[in-house]
Design a protein around this motif. Structure first.
Motif, PDB file in Angstrom:
ATOM      1  N   MET A 174       0.836  -1.204   0.000  1.00  0.00           N
ATOM      2  CA  MET A 174       0.000   0.000   0.000  1.00  0.00           C
ATOM      3  C   MET A 174       0.872   1.257   0.000  1.00  0.00           C
ATOM      4  SD  MET A 174      -3.019  -1.240  -0.082  1.00  0.00           S
ATOM      5  CE  MET A 174      -3.996   0.222   0.286  1.00  0.00           C
ATOM      6  N   PRO A 175       0.322   2.382  -0.444  1.00  0.00           N
ATOM      7  CA  PRO A 175       1.078   3.643  -0.400  1.00  0.00           C
ATOM      8  C   PRO A 175       1.507   3.962   1.029  1.00  0.00           C
ATOM      9  CG  PRO A 175      -0.922   3.888  -1.725  1.00  0.00           C
ATOM     10  CD  PRO A 175      -1.018   2.551  -1.052  1.00  0.00           C
ATOM     11  N   SER A 176       2.625   4.605   1.163  1.00  0.00           N
ATOM     12  CA  SER A 176       3.147   4.918   2.499  1.00  0.00           C
ATOM     13  C   SER A 176       2.239   5.876   3.257  1.00  0.00           C
ATOM     14  CB  SER A 176       4.550   5.523   2.380  1.00  0.00           C
ATOM     15  OG  SER A 176       4.511   6.723   1.595  1.00  0.00           O
ATOM     16  N   THR A 177       1.380   6.589   2.529  1.00  0.00           N
ATOM     17  CA  THR A 177       0.484   7.551   3.170  1.00  0.00           C
ATOM     18  C   THR A 177      -0.813   6.909   3.678  1.00  0.00           C
ATOM     19  OG1 THR A 177      -0.430   8.069   0.988  1.00  0.00           O
ATOM     20  CG2 THR A 177       1.353   9.488   1.805  1.00  0.00           C
ATOM     21  N   THR A 178      -1.035   5.648   3.330  1.00  0.00           N
ATOM     22  CA  THR A 178      -2.269   4.968   3.725  1.00  0.00           C
ATOM     23  C   THR A 178      -2.175   4.474   5.163  1.00  0.00           C
ATOM     24  OG1 THR A 178      -2.578   4.203   1.446  1.00  0.00           O
ATOM     25  CG2 THR A 178      -3.881   3.116   3.149  1.00  0.00           C
ATOM     26  N   LYS A 179      -3.239   4.706   5.926  1.00  0.00           N
ATOM     27  CA  LYS A 179      -3.322   4.128   7.271  1.00  0.00           C
ATOM     28  C   LYS A 179      -3.774   2.686   7.112  1.00  0.00           C
ATOM     29  CE  LYS A 179      -5.597   4.757  11.758  1.00  0.00           C
ATOM     30  NZ  LYS A 179      -6.427   5.685  12.574  1.00  0.00           N
ATOM     31  N   VAL A 180      -2.896   1.739   7.455  1.00  0.00           N
ATOM     32  CA  VAL A 180      -3.152   0.318   7.237  1.00  0.00           C
ATOM     33  C   VAL A 180      -3.176  -0.422   8.573  1.00  0.00           C
ATOM     34  CG1 VAL A 180      -2.338  -1.815   6.162  1.00  0.00           C
ATOM     35  CG2 VAL A 180      -2.074   0.371   4.961  1.00  0.00           C
ATOM     36  N   LYS A 181      -4.221  -1.236   8.765  1.00  0.00           N
ATOM     37  CA  LYS A 181      -4.298  -2.117   9.920  1.00  0.00           C
ATOM     38  C   LYS A 181      -4.880  -3.451   9.475  1.00  0.00           C
ATOM     39  CE  LYS A 181      -4.684   1.486  13.479  1.00  0.00           C
ATOM     40  NZ  LYS A 181      -5.336   1.907  14.751  1.00  0.00           N
ATOM     41  N   CYS A 182      -4.720  -4.466  10.309  1.00  0.00           N
ATOM     42  CA  CYS A 182      -5.219  -5.803   9.982  1.00  0.00           C
ATOM     43  C   CYS A 182      -6.160  -6.292  11.083  1.00  0.00           C
ATOM     44  CB  CYS A 182      -4.065  -6.786   9.814  1.00  0.00           C
ATOM     45  SG  CYS A 182      -2.850  -6.292   8.552  1.00  0.00           S
ATOM     46  N   LEU A 183      -7.048  -7.199  10.695  1.00  0.00           N
ATOM     47  CA  LEU A 183      -8.021  -7.761  11.632  1.00  0.00           C
ATOM     48  C   LEU A 183      -8.139  -9.252  11.378  1.00  0.00           C
ATOM     49  CD1 LEU A 183     -10.447  -7.650  13.635  1.00  0.00           C
ATOM     50  CD2 LEU A 183     -11.877  -6.996  11.689  1.00  0.00           C
ATOM     51  N   SER A 184      -7.914 -10.038  12.409  1.00  0.00           N
ATOM     52  CA  SER A 184      -8.055 -11.492  12.301  1.00  0.00           C
ATOM     53  C   SER A 184      -9.237 -11.947  13.145  1.00  0.00           C
ATOM     54  CB  SER A 184      -6.782 -12.196  12.778  1.00  0.00           C
ATOM     55  OG  SER A 184      -6.996 -13.593  12.879  1.00  0.00           O
ATOM     56  N   ASP A 185     -10.203 -12.572  12.486  1.00  0.00           N
ATOM     57  CA  ASP A 185     -11.369 -13.118  13.167  1.00  0.00           C
ATOM     58  C   ASP A 185     -11.274 -14.639  13.163  1.00  0.00           C
ATOM     59  OD1 ASP A 185     -13.870 -13.831  14.113  1.00  0.00           O
ATOM     60  OD2 ASP A 185     -14.977 -13.094  12.368  1.00  0.00           O
ATOM     61  N   ALA A 186     -11.171 -15.237  14.337  1.00  0.00           N
ATOM     62  CA  ALA A 186     -11.093 -16.700  14.478  1.00  0.00           C
ATOM     63  C   ALA A 186      -9.941 -17.289  13.678  1.00  0.00           C
ATOM     64  CB  ALA A 186     -12.416 -17.357  14.062  1.00  0.00           C
ATOM     65  N   GLY A 187      -8.848 -16.541  13.606  1.00  0.00           N
ATOM     66  CA  GLY A 187      -7.684 -17.009  12.857  1.00  0.00           C
ATOM     67  C   GLY A 187      -6.505 -17.400  13.722  1.00  0.00           C
ATOM     68  N   TYR A 188      -6.675 -17.315  15.051  1.00  0.00           N
ATOM     69  CA  TYR A 188      -5.560 -17.595  15.956  1.00  0.00           C
ATOM     70  C   TYR A 188      -5.596 -19.061  16.373  1.00  0.00           C
ATOM     71  CZ  TYR A 188      -1.756 -15.907  18.891  1.00  0.00           C
ATOM     72  OH  TYR A 188      -0.507 -15.665  19.434  1.00  0.00           O
ATOM     73  N   PHE A 189      -5.166 -19.917  15.445  1.00  0.00           N
ATOM     74  CA  PHE A 189      -5.132 -21.364  15.695  1.00  0.00           C
ATOM     75  C   PHE A 189      -3.883 -21.696  16.503  1.00  0.00           C
ATOM     76  CE2 PHE A 189      -7.407 -20.516  11.777  1.00  0.00           C
ATOM     77  CZ  PHE A 189      -8.588 -21.217  11.965  1.00  0.00           C
ATOM     78  N   ILE A 190      -4.038 -22.494  17.542  1.00  0.00           N
ATOM     79  CA  ILE A 190      -2.911 -22.730  18.442  1.00  0.00           C
ATOM     80  C   ILE A 190      -2.327 -24.130  18.279  1.00  0.00           C
ATOM     81  CG2 ILE A 190      -3.883 -21.095  20.088  1.00  0.00           C
ATOM     82  CD1 ILE A 190      -4.475 -23.533  21.946  1.00  0.00           C
ATOM     83  N   ASN A 191      -1.076 -24.242  18.623  1.00  0.00           N
ATOM     84  CA  ASN A 191      -0.343 -25.507  18.554  1.00  0.00           C
ATOM     85  C   ASN A 191      -0.421 -26.186  19.914  1.00  0.00           C
ATOM     86  OD1 ASN A 191       1.276 -27.613  17.790  1.00  0.00           O
ATOM     87  ND2 ASN A 191       3.188 -26.451  17.849  1.00  0.00           N
ATOM     88  N   THR A 192      -1.282 -27.165  20.007  1.00  0.00           N
ATOM     89  CA  THR A 192      -1.431 -27.894  21.269  1.00  0.00           C
ATOM     90  C   THR A 192      -1.782 -29.345  20.967  1.00  0.00           C
ATOM     91  OG1 THR A 192      -2.496 -27.807  23.461  1.00  0.00           O
ATOM     92  CG2 THR A 192      -3.907 -27.436  21.542  1.00  0.00           C
ATOM     93  N   ASN A 193      -1.587 -30.208  21.931  1.00  0.00           N
ATOM     94  CA  ASN A 193      -1.894 -31.629  21.737  1.00  0.00           C
ATOM     95  C   ASN A 193      -3.402 -31.858  21.730  1.00  0.00           C
ATOM     96  OD1 ASN A 193       0.849 -32.031  21.810  1.00  0.00           O
ATOM     97  ND2 ASN A 193       0.862 -32.932  23.858  1.00  0.00           N
ATOM     98  N   ASP A 194      -3.820 -32.909  21.029  1.00  0.00           N
ATOM     99  CA  ASP A 194      -5.231 -33.282  21.064  1.00  0.00           C
ATOM    100  C   ASP A 194      -5.506 -34.144  22.298  1.00  0.00           C
ATOM    101  OD1 ASP A 194      -4.587 -36.006  20.484  1.00  0.00           O
ATOM    102  OD2 ASP A 194      -4.663 -35.618  18.333  1.00  0.00           O
ATOM    103  N   VAL A 195      -6.741 -34.602  22.447  1.00  0.00           N
ATOM    104  CA  VAL A 195      -7.125 -35.323  23.659  1.00  0.00           C
ATOM    105  C   VAL A 195      -6.417 -36.674  23.794  1.00  0.00           C
ATOM    106  CG1 VAL A 195      -9.380 -34.219  23.934  1.00  0.00           C
ATOM    107  CG2 VAL A 195      -9.164 -36.254  22.463  1.00  0.00           C
ATOM    108  N   SER A 196      -5.819 -37.159  22.736  1.00  0.00           N
ATOM    109  CA  SER A 196      -5.061 -38.410  22.817  1.00  0.00           C
ATOM    110  C   SER A 196      -3.600 -38.162  23.149  1.00  0.00           C
ATOM    111  CB  SER A 196      -5.157 -39.178  21.492  1.00  0.00           C
ATOM    112  OG  SER A 196      -4.345 -38.570  20.495  1.00  0.00           O
ATOM    113  N   GLY A 197      -3.210 -36.890  23.178  1.00  0.00           N
ATOM    114  CA  GLY A 197      -1.823 -36.540  23.453  1.00  0.00           C
ATOM    115  C   GLY A 197      -0.980 -36.358  22.212  1.00  0.00           C
ATOM    116  N   ALA A 198      -1.571 -36.530  21.037  1.00  0.00           N
ATOM    117  CA  ALA A 198      -0.829 -36.407  19.782  1.00  0.00           C
ATOM    118  C   ALA A 198      -0.790 -34.965  19.303  1.00  0.00           C
ATOM    119  CB  ALA A 198      -1.463 -37.297  18.711  1.00  0.00           C
TER     120      ALA A 198
END
Length: 386
Positions: free
Chosen positions: A179-203
């Motif tokens: 984008m042009p350097s003069t543009t005010k730019v921001k980002c928005l993530s909706d339900a996009g923060y997927f986490i790295n964790t084990n499942d219920v089996s431990g895998a």
């Protein structure tokens, strides 16, 4: 529970946008080789030079078999996409329902590459005709929108839901650089923060899955180098290893008990062969006390993963305790009399105040079931959960 009757009634008031197939360069194709597409609602009044680019969600494909399964669907081909789409929530053109962004140019980018727009493989196997070109699609669509006026943007937001929310994280700084350097730019993530964790089996089911997505699509070169220089590319598909290095202001809207993550990261079918979690995943009120304890532990893992966002005022947080997934595109959860709130603040007000620098917003809800304003999803028993 989500009130679908209101959504059906409101749909009659919504702007319906037709599908746009732009003339794109850079060999940018959907999985099946068809051109990518987006829906465009033009800005008006004081919003003519403001642009909201919203990326559609839809999961990922992690190998040839799963990519072939979506190749001829709307998630792999513009030929299978509906021609008209109603805009609501953050995409609404009604001031009452979307006071801060209703008059902006609003674009919904259709998702058809299966890699959150990170893939880039030159070769196409003639036996499958699969095109892994997501990163090229992203760049080409931005170029097309710039040619249609976004190059003169005063304000711009890159947003998305689910896999699109992840794309808005991974491409946030790239979008700013385009984008042009003069543009005010921001980002928005909706339900996009997927986490790295084990499942219920431990895998480590989701870590393996993301590693396969990145390898299949050749995504490594398009993931933030601030992460890939330190960690394996598969890990750099997880926001928790990326967001601390993002320079562009970004806001995270997420449920601490994100229903997609509960169903597919915490308790995927492969980790629950006897279907013990089936009814719990359909309706959180059907969870046993043991399952709720496991979900409370998941919430703590989520909060730990998102703590790397830090307390910078340029980064916003709206983390509610709802059993939900994607809350900005639905009018019921974006802005309505009984929309989810943290304190007295709706998602729409929190995001609007943050974008226009009226006030910062970083709030995390108390544990389930403390928030009576939540719209907790209840899924049909016939729904395919994975």
């Amino acid at each position: 529970m989500v009130n679908t009757r209101f959504g059906q009634w409101l749909g009659r008031l919504l702007l319906v946008c037709t599908l746009t197939i732009p003339l794109l360069l850079q060999d940018s194709f959907c999985l099946d080789g068809s051109p990518p597409a987006y829906h465009f609602s033009h800005g008006f009044g004081s919003g003519v030079n403001n642009w909201l680019v919203q990326i559609e969600g839809g999961g990922w494909c992690n190998n040839v078999t799963t990519c072939l399964a979506r190749k001829n669907t709307r998630l792999g081909s513009s030929k299978a996409m509906v021609k008209e789409l109603s805009f609501s929530g953050i995409l609404s053109n009604k001031q009452k329902f979307n006071p801060d962004f209703y008059d902006w140019n609003r674009i919904k980018v259709r998702y058809c590459d299966g890699s959150s727009f990170t893939g880039d493989v030159e070769a196409v196997n003639p036996a499958t005709n699969l095109h892994f070109r997501g990163a090229r699609v992203f760049l080409a669509i931005i170029e097309d929108l710039q040619a249609k006026g976004m190059k003169n943007a005063q304000n711009a937001i890159l947003s998305g839901c689910s896999a699109g929310g992840l794309a808005s994280i991974l491409h946030c700084d790239k979008f700013k650089s385009l984008m042009p350097s003069t543009t005010k730019v921001k980002c928005l993530s909706d339900a996009g923060y997927f986490i790295n964790t084990n499942d219920v089996s431990g895998a480590k089911h989701i870590e393996t899955f993301y590693t396969e997505v990145v390898a299949t699509h050749g995504s490594a070169k398009n993931l933030p180098s601030s992460c890939t220089s330190r960690l394996s590319p598969g890990l750099c598909f997880f926001p928790q290893y990326v967001v601390s290095q993002i320079q562009t202001p970004i806001f995270f809207v997420n449920a601490a008990y994100d229903s997609w993550q509960i169903k597919n990261i915490l308790a995927p079918g492969v980790a629950d062969p006897h279907g013990t979690w089936h009814y719990c995943k359909l309706d959180i009120t059907k969870c046993s006390s043991i399952q709720l304890k496991t979900m409370q532990d998941f919430r703590l893992e989520f909060l730990k993963a998102i703590s790397v966002v830090g307390n910078s005022l340029s980064k916003g947080l709206f983390i509610d305790s709802c059993y939900a997934h994607c809350q900005t595109e639905m009018q019921e959860t974006w802005l309505r009399a009984n929309s989810p709130r943290l304190g007295a603040t709706t998602i729409a007000k929190a995001v609007g105040d943050w974008f226009y620098d009226r006030s910062a917003f970083q709030k995390i809800d108390c544990p389930y079931p403390c928030n009576p304003t939540c719209h907790n999803r209840v899924f049909d028993p016939n729904d395919h959960l994975e």
